[in-house]
Design an enzyme around this catalytic site. Structure first.
Site, PDB file in Angstrom:
ATOM      1  N   ASP A 775      46.699  38.535  42.664  1.00  0.00           N
ATOM      2  CA  ASP A 775      45.447  38.519  41.920  1.00  0.00           C
ATOM      3  C   ASP A 775      44.435  37.577  42.587  1.00  0.00           C
ATOM      4  O   ASP A 775      43.146  38.129  42.829  1.00  0.00           O
ATOM      5  CB  ASP A 775      45.479  38.168  40.566  1.00  0.00           C
ATOM      6  CG  ASP A 775      44.233  38.095  39.702  1.00  0.00           C
ATOM      7  OD1 ASP A 775      43.573  39.337  39.508  1.00  0.00           O
ATOM      8  OD2 ASP A 775      43.540  37.068  39.248  1.00  0.00           O
ATOM      9  N   LYS A 779      40.893  38.302  45.199  1.00  0.00           N
ATOM     10  CA  LYS A 779      39.581  37.508  44.834  1.00  0.00           C
ATOM     11  C   LYS A 779      39.416  37.025  46.455  1.00  0.00           C
ATOM     12  O   LYS A 779      38.097  37.240  46.673  1.00  0.00           O
ATOM     13  CB  LYS A 779      39.745  36.468  43.733  1.00  0.00           C
ATOM     14  CG  LYS A 779      39.858  36.954  42.518  1.00  0.00           C
ATOM     15  CD  LYS A 779      40.310  35.983  41.567  1.00  0.00           C
ATOM     16  CE  LYS A 779      40.290  36.667  39.921  1.00  0.00           C
ATOM     17  NZ  LYS A 779      40.799  35.703  39.138  1.00  0.00           N
TER      18      LYS A 779
END
Ligand code: ADP
Ligand code: ASP
Ligand code: MG
Length: 920
Positions: A775, A779
């Site tokens: 995750d 980003k």
């Protein structure tokens, strides 16, 4: 053949004997109608000059209008020494088809007429609703040799018979029924002739279709007589004389009509007259019509002939709306309109009024009032000359635009070539050709370079016009002086109408801006110096959206956006609550109307045409939700409503949904999302998406993909757009990992902190999804790409915190159980850091200088801002050329439904601003 209506018997032979001559005449007389003010030939009528002083009280105004009027209509050529009573004693009422659609409605009409206390009144009626269509249909069937015309004629007979039976009795009933039967028999014979010939000329058609008005007028006059009113009915074919005036228009011969009216009144003295709308005669006494919807025009001509005090047009709407209420449900009633404004509105398609209605009444300054027969409490719209003080009043920008109207089924013709520049007579040659074809030019635009002339004609006429132009300019085309005669089909015209509008700075800018922000391409523009309208040509499929876009910009909240929410899970549902609480404030304070038109869940979707009541969307979805269908959902939100802008908010984490962004943006749908899949997916897809976004006025915002509601993307974009150079972005991007390392202190075991974070709901259901670092890598890639790095997700090395042996462990519980056995390793790392006065932090880095990104466990000095965090805060440091010694730091809660939804909401407001909403 015997005809029962007073003039029928005298007409029939004439119809037959004059057909060919008449048709030939109408063909040769056809001409172009240079009519709208925005276009080219403005015929400026000086009313004082045209209508000299013998014309009573209203003639003294010396004002100019531009309109499609033929100069040969002046009645002063043959002044009639009239003995008939004229002026204020007369009021004219016109009742449209829906007003006389049933027996009950005809009865209502009679009551309204009886209540009018004017000394004398004339009531002009249309055919009963749908009857004119039925009559045209009879002709179509007969001439295509379809013998079902007989059944269709029976239906016409039945309709009128039943209405009469409901309304009348005694002699009046008997007399009407016998007239009706005779008329129907005659029609049968006539239709039979058409059937045999396989063709109906215009004169035949006009004769047949006019019966609708003959019957409704006779029925209404009988009802009025029954109510005790001294009333006669008038077949206006005996009175109104008109000459064909080109494409679908006729010009009244006022002098002859007035003469005939006088004679008629001498023979039929009465204080109330019911007259047929729509029908008239040619100077040769051949029945004709004032063309579709022409009863309004009939009433206005009568108003002028009588110099009436007022013409009231009764219909089924409260008056003239700012836009066609069938297309723009938020249209507003206009209390007053000037003659010129009403003319422009009707010319450009507001069919509440026949376009030519204004011309006769304007001469004598007779007001027209449009009223709703079904809502007597509504005062209606008054069309008159604006009072002087109103004209001079300083008005708001909005009030300069009164309304909008559209005409569909047009095509543009573009005649282009360098050989046109400076050559006198080119325009005249072009329009000479158009005139010969008999086509109606609706607007013209010519670029000042003179290299092209572009004009709009009805689609059905375009082929003939293009062919004729090609023939006429064959030589110029072959020689290359003209490069092309191009046809652009499927166009519509959108006109903004308002007195003085065009001369007021800012109106056109606002109009064009509204169209641009709704992503509507303008193909041609015309704005005449008449100051009454601005006309734009758009693609037909964009027309209603264009209408809504401009209407909402001038009349409603400044910016209206239809919102479709995809994925009403935790973030989606929170966003819906935030919208519910804030919508009214936004509408009032920043003139932004965010209307949720659809919510799409995984199983069910809820659609609304006017906007979902967000205080109970869950219940509504349960009760009224239908099976989820993404395609249908998008179609609904984008197409099926009155709001010009659409945004889809993807609150899912789905790649499938993200795969649609490109198509949506391409069709003008804005996209807002906290879903990271599109921006961190395959690089080529991402680049395509961003290129598309940059090329169009369609927006794609994704603030909440990084740092939830924190202004990360926004800050980065501002830095980039103001010319700063990003050197490095480094940050703690995971709220979960932030929490874990902020609490992994003293002697606490790592597994224990993970367990605690999981229990507090900070982790994904499977904490490995957080600990693996993917995750964070997503980003990092989103930020890296924003900085222009062309990296794939696989280019980012990620240090996973999931111990290798546990990666394959089947269940979450197994993982949690075995995690403690790996505590020692990470505890050692913490110890080593502590010994150096440092802490462990799990960070993502975008190293712009070296064009790479990474995700790893790092050590930071205890005084470093990354070491000062608490809870699940995110912190992001931008090191740039400007922020070099000290990085620019953004810090705050970076996870949780409230802040993430808040981030999405701020994107919605950013979108509204980009679409023209004012700042709060
Ligand atoms: P009638 O049969 O009474 O003559 P029409 O159907 O000819 O009625 O005209 C009334 C209709 O015009 C309304 O029902 C409305 O749908 C339509 N219309 C189109 N544009 C406008 C507008 N700007 N304002 C009001 N009505 C409009
Ligand atoms: N009945 C005619 C029509 O439908 C005229 C009118 O209603 O104005 O066109
Ligand atoms: Mg009408």
């Amino acid at each position: 053949m015997a005809f029962s209506t007073p003039i029928s018997s005298s007409y029939l032979p004439r119809v037959y004997s004059h057909l060919s001559a008449h048709d030939a005449a109408s063909e040769t007389k056809s001409r172009i109608c240079l009519s709208n003010a925005s276009s080219f030939l403005q015929r400026t009528l000086n009313y004082k000059a045209c209508f000299p002083s013998h014309l009573e009280r209203r003639e003294s105004y010396n004002f100019k209008v531009s309109a499609s009027v033929t100069a040969d209509v002046s009645i002063d050529e043959a002044p009639v020494k009239s003995s008939i009573a004229k002026g204020d004693t007369w009021s004219i009422h016109k009742f449209g088809g829906t007003c006389v659609g049933t027996a009950q409605r005809i009865q209502n009409v009679a009551e309204i007429v009886m209540e009018d206390s004017s000394e004398r009144k004339m009531v002009v009626v249309s055919a009963m609703a749908k009857v004119t269509d039925m009559m045209y249909d009879l002709i179509d069937r007969a001439q295509s040799r379809d013998d079902s015309y007989e059944l269709a004629l029976d239906a016409v007979f039945e309709k009128h018979k039943l209405t009469a039976l409901d309304l009348l009795d005694g002699d009046e009933l008997a007399s009407f029924l016998s007239t009706l039967s005779l008329d129907i028999n005659n029609l049968k014979a006539m239709l039979r002739a058409i059937y045999i010939a396989g063709h109906a000329t215009e004169s035949f058609s006009d004769f047949v279709v006019g019966y609708g008005e003959l019957w409704s007028a006779q029925m209404l006059s009988s009802v009025l007589r029954k109510g005790g009113i001294d009333c006669n009915w008038m077949d206006t074919r005996e009175i109104l004389i008109v000459t064909p005036a080109g494409s679908n228009q006729v010009d009244p011969d006022y002098a002859e009509s007035e003469k005939r009216l006088k004679n008629w009144l001498l023979q039929n003295p009465s204080k109330a007259i019911v007259a047929t709308g729509f029908i008239a005669s040619t100077p040769q006494n051949i029945p004709t019509t004032l063309k579709r919807d022409g009863s309004d025009f009939s009433a206005a001509i009568m108003g002028a002939l009588f110099r009436a005090q007022q013409v009231t047009i009764w219909t089924d709407v409260d008056g003239v709306y700012s836009a066609d209420p069938r297309k723009v449900s938020e249209a507003v009633i206009l209390n007053t309109l000037s003659y010129q404004e009403a003319w422009e509105m009707s010319y450009f398609g507001a069919n509440v009024l026949h376009p030519r209605t204004i011309i006769p009444v304007m001469r004598y300054d007779i007001p027209i009032v449009i009223r709703n027969i079904f809502n007597l409490s509504a005062p209606g719209t008054k069309i008159c000359r604006p009072p002087v003080n109103e004209q001079e009043e300083k008005q708001k920008l909005e009030t300069y635009v009164k309304g909008f109207a559209t005409i569909d089924n047009l095509a543009l013709i573009n005649v282009e070539g360098t050989g046109m520049a400076g050559v006198p007579g080119t325009a005249s040659a072009i329009f000479g050709v158009v005139k010969d074809v008999g086509a109606n030019v609706i607007m013209i635009s010519q670029a000042s370079s003179e290299h092209s002339v572009c004009f709009a004609v009805p689609e059905k006429e375009v082929k003939a016009v293009a062919k004729a132009l090609e023939t006429r300019f064959r030589q110029a085309l072959d020689a290359g002086r003209l490069s092309q005669v191009a046809v652009i089909p499927n166009c519509s015209i959108l006109a903004a109408v308002g007195q003085k509008m065009a001369s007021t700075p800012g109106v056109s800018a606002t109009l064009f801006n509204a169209l641009a922000t709704a992503n509507i391409n303008i193909r041609a523009i015309a704005q005449g110096c008449s100051e009454y309208n601005i006309t734009v040509v758009v693609k037909r499929e964009d027309c209603v959206r264009a209408l809504r876009a401009v209407h909402s910009r001038f009349y409603l909240s400044k910016t209206s956006i239809a919102v479709g929410i995809i994925g009403p899970g935790l973030i989606g549902a929170t966003l819906l609550n935030q919208l519910r609480d804030q919508a009214a404030v936004l509408k009032e304070k920043s003139k932004t109307d965010l209307r949720v038109m659809g919510i799409l869940g995984s199983r069910k979707m809820l659609l609304s045409d006017i906007g979902i009541d967000l205080s109970k969307w869950k219940e509504l979805q349960e009760e009224k939700g239908e099976k989820a269908d993404l395609e249908k959902f998008v179609q609904h939100v984008h197409g099926n409503h009155f709001i010009p802008n659409t945004v889809l908010v993807d609150c899912t984490a789905s790649t499938d949904v993200a795969d649609h962004y490109h198509d949506w943006l391409r069709t003008g749908i804005h996209v807002i999302t906290p879903n990271k899949k599109a921006n961190s997916g395959p690089l080529d897809k991402y680049l395509k998406l961003r290129t598309l976004q940059r090329q169009s006025f369609t927006h794609y915002f994704y603030e909440a993909t990084v740092g939830a509601g924190l202004p990360i993307m926004h800050t980065l974009r501002d830095l980039l757009q103001t010319g700063d150079k990003i050197i490095r972005i480094e940050g703690i991007f995971s709220g979960t990992l932030s929490y874990i390392f902020n609490n992994f202190v003293d002697t606490r075991a790592f597994s224990e902190v993970v367990k605690e974070a999981r229990a507090a709901g900070y982790t994904e259901p499977d904490p490995r999804d957080d600990l693996a670092g993917t995750d964070v890598a997503r980003k990092v890639i989103i930020l890296a790409r924003e900085c222009g790095l062309k990296l794939e997700l696989s280019d980012i090395p990620v240090q996973s915190l999931v111990p290798d042996p546990l990666k394959a462990t089947a269940s979450v519980d197994d993982f949690m159980q075995q995690l403690p056995s790996f505590d020692a390793d990470i505890a050692n790392k913490r110890q080593a850091a502590e010994d150096a006065g440092e802490v462990l932090r799990y960070v993502g880095v975008v190293d712009v200088t070296n064009q790479k990104g990474l995700v790893e466990l790092q050590r930071y000095n205890k005084k470093h801002p990354f070491a000062q965090l608490s809870g699940s805060d995110n912190i992001i440091a931008f090191t740039t050329e400007r922020y070099n010694k000290q990085p620019l730091i953004v810090r705050g809660p970076g996870a949780g439904a409230e802040v993430t939804a808040g981030g999405v909401f701020s994107d919605l407001l950013r979108l509204a601003k980009n679409l023209g909403a004012p700042s709060f």
